[in-house]
Design a protein around this motif. Sequence first.
Motif, PDB file in Angstrom:
ATOM      1  N   ALA A 136       6.279  -6.600   2.401  1.00  0.00           N
ATOM      2  CA  ALA A 136       6.054  -6.900   3.815  1.00  0.00           C
ATOM      3  C   ALA A 136       4.966  -7.970   3.972  1.00  0.00           C
ATOM      4  O   ALA A 136       5.156  -8.967   4.685  1.00  0.00           O
ATOM      5  CB  ALA A 136       5.667  -5.629   4.567  1.00  0.00           C
TER       6      ALA A 136
ATOM      7  N   ASP B 229      -5.450  -7.382  -1.932  1.00  0.00           N
ATOM      8  CA  ASP B 229      -4.792  -6.139  -2.375  1.00  0.00           C
ATOM      9  C   ASP B 229      -5.758  -5.330  -3.225  1.00  0.00           C
ATOM     10  O   ASP B 229      -6.494  -5.888  -4.036  1.00  0.00           O
ATOM     11  CB  ASP B 229      -3.509  -6.421  -3.170  1.00  0.00           C
ATOM     12  CG  ASP B 229      -2.548  -5.233  -3.085  1.00  0.00           C
ATOM     13  OD1 ASP B 229      -1.483  -5.388  -2.457  1.00  0.00           O
ATOM     14  OD2 ASP B 229      -2.887  -4.145  -3.606  1.00  0.00           O
TER      15      ASP B 229
ATOM     16  N   ARG C 279       4.741  -0.968  -3.804  1.00  0.00           N
ATOM     17  CA  ARG C 279       5.715   0.040  -4.252  1.00  0.00           C
ATOM     18  C   ARG C 279       6.932  -0.588  -4.946  1.00  0.00           C
ATOM     19  O   ARG C 279       7.832   0.110  -5.383  1.00  0.00           O
ATOM     20  CB  ARG C 279       6.154   0.895  -3.055  1.00  0.00           C
ATOM     21  CG  ARG C 279       5.164   1.983  -2.707  1.00  0.00           C
ATOM     22  CD  ARG C 279       5.512   2.643  -1.399  1.00  0.00           C
ATOM     23  NE  ARG C 279       5.090   1.859  -0.265  1.00  0.00           N
ATOM     24  CZ  ARG C 279       5.592   1.955   0.941  1.00  0.00           C
ATOM     25  NH1 ARG C 279       6.574   2.803   1.162  1.00  0.00           N
ATOM     26  NH2 ARG C 279       5.138   1.214   1.931  1.00  0.00           N
TER      27      ARG C 279
ATOM     28  N   TYR D 191      16.006  -0.377  -6.952  1.00  0.00           N
ATOM     29  CA  TYR D 191      16.977  -1.436  -6.674  1.00  0.00           C
ATOM     30  C   TYR D 191      16.918  -1.613  -5.171  1.00  0.00           C
ATOM     31  O   TYR D 191      16.225  -0.845  -4.468  1.00  0.00           O
ATOM     32  CB  TYR D 191      18.399  -1.016  -7.115  1.00  0.00           C
ATOM     33  CG  TYR D 191      18.947   0.158  -6.344  1.00  0.00           C
ATOM     34  CD1 TYR D 191      19.608  -0.026  -5.129  1.00  0.00           C
ATOM     35  CD2 TYR D 191      18.775   1.462  -6.787  1.00  0.00           C
ATOM     36  CE1 TYR D 191      20.078   1.052  -4.390  1.00  0.00           C
ATOM     37  CE2 TYR D 191      19.247   2.537  -6.059  1.00  0.00           C
ATOM     38  CZ  TYR D 191      19.891   2.320  -4.859  1.00  0.00           C
ATOM     39  OH  TYR D 191      20.343   3.384  -4.123  1.00  0.00           O
TER      40      TYR D 191
ATOM     41  N   ASP E 150       7.292  -1.332   5.592  1.00  0.00           N
ATOM     42  CA  ASP E 150       8.592  -0.653   5.633  1.00  0.00           C
ATOM     43  C   ASP E 150       8.621   0.427   6.703  1.00  0.00           C
ATOM     44  O   ASP E 150       9.661   0.686   7.300  1.00  0.00           O
ATOM     45  CB  ASP E 150       8.950  -0.087   4.252  1.00  0.00           C
ATOM     46  CG  ASP E 150       8.016   1.014   3.781  1.00  0.00           C
ATOM     47  OD1 ASP E 150       6.878   1.107   4.275  1.00  0.00           O
ATOM     48  OD2 ASP E 150       8.451   1.799   2.912  1.00  0.00           O
TER      49      ASP E 150
ATOM     50  N   VAL F 140      13.198  -1.561   0.863  1.00  0.00           N
ATOM     51  CA  VAL F 140      12.767  -2.924   0.536  1.00  0.00           C
ATOM     52  C   VAL F 140      13.195  -3.895   1.645  1.00  0.00           C
ATOM     53  O   VAL F 140      12.405  -4.731   2.108  1.00  0.00           O
ATOM     54  CB  VAL F 140      13.358  -3.340  -0.834  1.00  0.00           C
ATOM     55  CG1 VAL F 140      13.231  -4.826  -1.054  1.00  0.00           C
ATOM     56  CG2 VAL F 140      12.673  -2.552  -1.951  1.00  0.00           C
TER      57      VAL F 140
HETATM   58  P1  FAD Z   1       3.772  -1.572  -0.171  1.00  0.00           P
HETATM   59  O1  FAD Z   1       4.714  -2.039  -1.207  1.00  0.00           O
HETATM   60  O2  FAD Z   1       3.248  -0.179  -0.274  1.00  0.00           O
HETATM   61  O3  FAD Z   1       2.561  -2.610  -0.125  1.00  0.00           O
HETATM   62  C1  FAD Z   1       1.315  -2.298   0.442  1.00  0.00           C
HETATM   63  C2  FAD Z   1       0.214  -2.919  -0.391  1.00  0.00           C
HETATM   64  O4  FAD Z   1      -1.025  -2.701   0.297  1.00  0.00           O
HETATM   65  C3  FAD Z   1       0.053  -2.309  -1.778  1.00  0.00           C
HETATM   66  O5  FAD Z   1       0.139  -3.333  -2.757  1.00  0.00           O
HETATM   67  C4  FAD Z   1      -1.326  -1.660  -1.749  1.00  0.00           C
HETATM   68  O6  FAD Z   1      -2.003  -1.757  -2.994  1.00  0.00           O
HETATM   69  C5  FAD Z   1      -2.022  -2.462  -0.675  1.00  0.00           C
HETATM   70  N1  FAD Z   1      -3.115  -1.765   0.015  1.00  0.00           N
HETATM   71  C6  FAD Z   1      -3.087  -0.530   0.583  1.00  0.00           C
HETATM   72  N2  FAD Z   1      -4.267  -0.252   1.161  1.00  0.00           N
HETATM   73  C7  FAD Z   1      -5.053  -1.326   0.958  1.00  0.00           C
HETATM   74  C8  FAD Z   1      -6.403  -1.647   1.331  1.00  0.00           C
HETATM   75  N3  FAD Z   1      -7.164  -0.799   2.027  1.00  0.00           N
HETATM   76  N4  FAD Z   1      -6.905  -2.840   0.947  1.00  0.00           N
HETATM   77  C9  FAD Z   1      -6.144  -3.725   0.225  1.00  0.00           C
HETATM   78  N5  FAD Z   1      -4.876  -3.471  -0.150  1.00  0.00           N
HETATM   79  C10 FAD Z   1      -4.338  -2.291   0.224  1.00  0.00           C
HETATM   80  N6  FAD Z   1      13.292   0.996  -1.478  1.00  0.00           N
HETATM   81  C11 FAD Z   1      14.560   0.560  -1.687  1.00  0.00           C
HETATM   82  O7  FAD Z   1      15.048  -0.286  -0.899  1.00  0.00           O
HETATM   83  N7  FAD Z   1      15.304   1.001  -2.748  1.00  0.00           N
HETATM   84  C12 FAD Z   1      14.811   1.918  -3.624  1.00  0.00           C
HETATM   85  O8  FAD Z   1      15.477   2.283  -4.596  1.00  0.00           O
HETATM   86  C13 FAD Z   1      13.507   2.425  -3.416  1.00  0.00           C
HETATM   87  N8  FAD Z   1      13.000   3.357  -4.249  1.00  0.00           N
HETATM   88  C14 FAD Z   1      11.703   3.736  -4.106  1.00  0.00           C
HETATM   89  C15 FAD Z   1      11.172   4.645  -5.005  1.00  0.00           C
HETATM   90  C16 FAD Z   1       9.832   4.997  -4.921  1.00  0.00           C
HETATM   91  C17 FAD Z   1       9.267   5.991  -5.895  1.00  0.00           C
HETATM   92  C18 FAD Z   1       9.014   4.427  -3.931  1.00  0.00           C
HETATM   93  C19 FAD Z   1       7.544   4.763  -3.871  1.00  0.00           C
HETATM   94  C20 FAD Z   1       9.541   3.543  -3.002  1.00  0.00           C
HETATM   95  C21 FAD Z   1      10.897   3.200  -3.076  1.00  0.00           C
HETATM   96  N9  FAD Z   1      11.484   2.329  -2.169  1.00  0.00           N
HETATM   97  C22 FAD Z   1      12.757   1.904  -2.336  1.00  0.00           C
HETATM   98  C23 FAD Z   1      10.742   1.857  -1.005  1.00  0.00           C
HETATM   99  C24 FAD Z   1      10.193   0.438  -1.208  1.00  0.00           C
HETATM  100  O9  FAD Z   1       9.494   0.386  -2.429  1.00  0.00           O
HETATM  101  C25 FAD Z   1       9.279   0.127  -0.034  1.00  0.00           C
HETATM  102  O10 FAD Z   1      10.004   0.246   1.168  1.00  0.00           O
HETATM  103  C26 FAD Z   1       8.668  -1.276  -0.059  1.00  0.00           C
HETATM  104  O11 FAD Z   1       8.343  -1.699  -1.358  1.00  0.00           O
HETATM  105  C27 FAD Z   1       7.441  -1.245   0.847  1.00  0.00           C
HETATM  106  O12 FAD Z   1       6.822  -2.511   0.920  1.00  0.00           O
HETATM  107  P2  FAD Z   1       5.526  -2.703   1.849  1.00  0.00           P
HETATM  108  O13 FAD Z   1       5.088  -4.090   1.665  1.00  0.00           O
HETATM  109  O14 FAD Z   1       5.830  -2.217   3.227  1.00  0.00           O
HETATM  110  O15 FAD Z   1       4.431  -1.682   1.274  1.00  0.00           O
END
Ligand code: FAD
Length: 328
Positions: free
Chosen positions: A13, A32, A40, A57, A302, A309
């Motif tokens: 995101a 980060d 994630r 995936y 998300d 994803v």
């Molecule tokens: P995140 O990827 O969580 O990114 C947030 C970032 O913020 C992280 O890097 C974290 O370190 C950082 N952060 C947090 N707090 C702070 C702070 N205070 N200061 C600085 N940095 C900070 N989705 C699918 O589509 N298919 C799948 O098969 C699937 N399987 C999954 C399996 C698991 C076990 C998990 C956990 C998730 C899965 N997902 C899947 C969901 C998918 O991974 C997420 O929807 C997506 O990656 C979320 O992206 P994001 O950027 O919203 O959040």
Amino acid sequence: MNAPIAIIGTGLAGLSAAQALHAAGLPVELFDKSRGSGGRMASKRSDAGSLDLGAQYFTARDRRFVEVVQQWQARGWVAEWDPQLYQYNQNGLQPSPDEQLRWVGAPRMSSISRALLGALPVHFGCRITEVFRGEQHWGLQDAEGNSHGPYSSVIVATPAPQATALLAAAPKLASAAASVIMEPTWAVALGFETALQTPVQGCFVQDSAIDWLARNRSKPGRDGALDTWVLHASSSWSRQHLDLPKEAVIEQLHGAFAELIGCAVPAPAFSLAHRWLYARPASAHEWGALADADLGLYACGDWCLSGRVEGAWLSGQEVARRLLEHRQ
Ligand code: FAD
Ligand code: NAD
């Protein structure tokens, strides 16, 4: 002064927002708490090679994301994964093929975030603890007591429970984030010296502690001498066993795996467990992103959409759209 936009979180995101703003000619600066990008969707380097412990995936259903994934494929960042899919329930283990196109980062999940980050300025290992408003600009405080800024706007791109405190300057945004419940997932990787005698490459599981399992080497570009499997516990099992020691989690999920996979499962030569505290939102939302545009504080992730994803990427695009719209 053209102060940059701070983006907290380099998951998909945050990176999606960063890309869109950078493409529009606005300076961004990312933060980060982890040592690398991807959140994630990151991959863990281990003795058993690189492992996708989070997102396994992804699918692309929204036209905008479909087009972007095609570009990623053309650049070699992603590849199609077409596993021998199974499902397991009270009737046992059965093949469950379908026509769904599934994508993985190549050669590992983190390849996508690494490519998206490119040369954008980023502070890794920097946990932001406070987002504060100065007279004209925003500032950030990190866990080491350092201040960062000034910034023209701040985008919080962390999971909802971690976003709540960072959004305190905009109470409506903070309370929306606080209303999102995120469920945990225990992930376990098991590596076997001898390949397991099963055709299964991915399996949707019900009626077990596990809800998903995948064979690592079935994904394109994955190396490693061992036959390594990634198991995900269900949300309810993970919640009930949140504080179980890692060794016990490995033992229990190894047992559940051996019960359902339908072939002999020896002791693993390699194992690890990882707890995702905020793995997935308990329900989907249709916010797209959260914005207090007059204040210059935004949130994406998300949890603003589908908990996948694709939802993370679309939410990053939406937050950038709202910010750019306000500046016109
Ligand atoms: P995140 O990827 O969580 O990114 C947030 C970032 O913020 C992280 O890097 C974290 O370190 C950082 N952060 C947090 N707090 C702070 C702070 N205070 N200061 C600085 N940095 C900070 N989705 C699918 O589509 N298919 C799948 O098969 C699937 N399987 C999954 C399996 C698991 C076990 C998990 C956990 C998730 C899965 N997902 C899947 C969901 C998918 O991974 C997420 O929807 C997506 O990656 C979320 O992206 P994001 O950027 O919203 O959040
Ligand atoms: P998808 O279309 O492959 O799967 C969606 C759901 O449909 C699956 O969970 C499964 O229940 C069912 N399904 C799909 N194909 C099936 C088949 N061939 N046989 C039996 N059931 C099948 O992918 P998506 O919509 O992009 O969903 C992403 C996946 O990521 C989901 O499986 C979701 O559970 C998983 N996820 C896991 C976490 C976590 O923390 N463990 C977090 C977010 C998402």
